[in-house]
Design an enzyme around this catalytic site. Sequence first.
Site, PDB file in Angstrom:
ATOM      1  N   ARG A   1       0.744  -1.197   0.005  1.00 55.18           N
ATOM      2  CA  ARG A   1      -0.101   0.103   0.098  1.00 55.18           C
ATOM      3  C   ARG A   1       0.709   1.203  -0.003  1.00 55.18           C
ATOM      4  O   ARG A   1       0.754   1.966  -1.026  1.00 55.18           O
ATOM      5  CB  ARG A   1      -0.848  -0.159   1.329  1.00 55.18           C
ATOM      6  CG  ARG A   1      -2.100   1.010   1.292  1.00 55.18           C
ATOM      7  CD  ARG A   1      -1.839   2.150   1.631  1.00 55.18           C
ATOM      8  NE  ARG A   1      -1.291   2.488   3.059  1.00 55.18           N
ATOM      9  CZ  ARG A   1      -0.755   3.547   3.581  1.00 55.18           C
ATOM     10  NH1 ARG A   1      -0.627   4.479   2.794  1.00 55.18           N
ATOM     11  NH2 ARG A   1      -0.438   3.174   4.691  1.00 55.18           N
ATOM     12  N   ASP A   2       1.698   1.564   1.044  1.00 56.79           N
ATOM     13  CA  ASP A   2       2.337   2.953   1.197  1.00 56.79           C
ATOM     14  C   ASP A   2       3.440   2.610   0.115  1.00 56.79           C
ATOM     15  O   ASP A   2       3.802   3.692  -0.124  1.00 56.79           O
ATOM     16  CB  ASP A   2       2.823   2.958   2.697  1.00 56.79           C
ATOM     17  CG  ASP A   2       3.412   4.315   3.048  1.00 56.79           C
ATOM     18  OD1 ASP A   2       2.985   5.074   2.442  1.00 56.79           O
ATOM     19  OD2 ASP A   2       4.230   4.315   3.899  1.00 56.79           O
TER      20      ASP A   2
ATOM     21  N   HIS B   1       6.655   4.180  12.500  1.00 56.78           N
ATOM     22  CA  HIS B   1       6.775   4.414  10.968  1.00 56.78           C
ATOM     23  C   HIS B   1       7.800   5.299  10.443  1.00 56.78           C
ATOM     24  O   HIS B   1       7.565   6.440  10.615  1.00 56.78           O
ATOM     25  CB  HIS B   1       5.429   4.984  10.546  1.00 56.78           C
ATOM     26  CG  HIS B   1       5.399   4.552   9.068  1.00 56.78           C
ATOM     27  ND1 HIS B   1       4.307   3.605   8.260  1.00 56.78           N
ATOM     28  CD2 HIS B   1       5.949   5.337   8.052  1.00 56.78           C
ATOM     29  CE1 HIS B   1       4.366   4.013   7.185  1.00 56.78           C
ATOM     30  NE2 HIS B   1       5.412   4.783   6.835  1.00 56.78           N
TER      31      HIS B   1
ATOM     32  N   HIS C   1      10.747   7.012   8.062  1.00 48.69           N
ATOM     33  CA  HIS C   1      11.177   7.054   6.577  1.00 48.69           C
ATOM     34  C   HIS C   1      12.845   7.379   6.718  1.00 48.69           C
ATOM     35  O   HIS C   1      13.283   7.815   7.821  1.00 48.69           O
ATOM     36  CB  HIS C   1      10.764   8.163   5.977  1.00 48.69           C
ATOM     37  CG  HIS C   1       9.203   7.654   5.252  1.00 48.69           C
ATOM     38  ND1 HIS C   1       8.918   7.924   4.308  1.00 48.69           N
ATOM     39  CD2 HIS C   1       8.323   7.052   5.971  1.00 48.69           C
ATOM     40  CE1 HIS C   1       7.525   7.624   4.172  1.00 48.69           C
ATOM     41  NE2 HIS C   1       7.024   7.216   5.277  1.00 48.69           N
TER      42      HIS C   1
ATOM     43  N   CYS D   1       5.474   9.557   0.146  1.00 49.24           N
ATOM     44  CA  CYS D   1       4.321  10.367   0.566  1.00 49.24           C
ATOM     45  C   CYS D   1       3.927  11.207  -0.637  1.00 49.24           C
ATOM     46  O   CYS D   1       4.536  12.041  -1.150  1.00 49.24           O
ATOM     47  CB  CYS D   1       4.405  11.128   1.511  1.00 49.24           C
ATOM     48  SG  CYS D   1       2.663  11.956   2.233  1.00 49.24           S
TER      49      CYS D   1
ATOM     50  N   ASN E   1      10.290   4.269   2.825  1.00 51.70           N
ATOM     51  CA  ASN E   1      10.066   3.647   3.962  1.00 51.70           C
ATOM     52  C   ASN E   1      11.271   3.030   4.375  1.00 51.70           C
ATOM     53  O   ASN E   1      12.170   2.594   3.700  1.00 51.70           O
ATOM     54  CB  ASN E   1       8.800   2.691   3.832  1.00 51.70           C
ATOM     55  CG  ASN E   1       7.751   3.514   4.036  1.00 51.70           C
ATOM     56  OD1 ASN E   1       7.193   4.483   4.584  1.00 51.70           O
ATOM     57  ND2 ASN E   1       7.015   3.343   2.725  1.00 51.70           N
TER      58      ASN E   1
END
Length: 311
Positions: free
Chosen positions: A25-26, A221, A223, A254, A263
Amino acid sequence: MSALPAVVPQPDLPQKVTIYEVGARDGLQNEKTAIDTGVKADLITRLLDAGLSPVEATSFVHPKWVPQLADAKELMTELVDRLGDRARELPVLVPNEKGLDRALELELRHIAIFGSSTETFANKNLNQTFDGQWAMFEPTMSRAKAAGMTVRGYLSMCFGDPWEGEVEIAKVVEAGKRLFDLGADELSLGDTIGVATAGHVKALIQAFGDAGVTTDRLALHFHDTYGQALANTLAGLQSGVTTYDASAGGLGGCPYAKSATGNLATEDLLWMLDGLGIEHGVDLGKVVDTSRWLADHLGRPSPSAVVRALP
């Protein structure tokens, strides 16, 4: 895979952690290359086979905003055909009640919503004010909870905002508490633009603890914009957090914050956890193979350091 790190456990770290895999997803939502639905389904199946769980599958967002995930319904339908009831355990991101309706139609059991710690990002990402976002989330979260779903809250810009600069820790705690008040089961604290450092991570976790939020309800989370993701993860481990978001191959960013790079790579996280002797239940070799397979589909090398280093 021949190389593995030496195992040297450290005192006062968790014995076991959960890796919350967000690559499908991300990771893919920020790719310029179109990915076929079948390839996405293969990716998720491979990640599950490697032992990753949860694996966040997709987002029920309007295709105008995230065109890479326009096939969310088709993807989940294919996964249900492949995996049966197991596919209904895969979490999905829903931005609003329309997204929730689609998740409920497919009898999915876990959703996530996405909030902001800052005024500017709430406006750019959600078309809301900082205070207005909670009213938008409330009906979605209350309906999901009434339907027996678990709800994960993502909170972005927890360490810095490209428009507002440093974000006050008290503001992040306020935002997180409001998500918990609305019914979130877990809160993922996002370093959206990768500016966090280890001391900042520890201070934020301590502030949540002071506000009555225990570490078992938090996830981190990170990065890797400035190469700090693993150092920040170690700071999180030292603070008692046991859930970490990661993306196979280090994919992602993002769409609404151009300074946000990839990520934390799942493989890089696994290497560190293996070296610390921390249990995670994931097969590193299978994740590496999957990231190389996906890199071939994307037409470029994986940004993961471990994938590049291993033969």
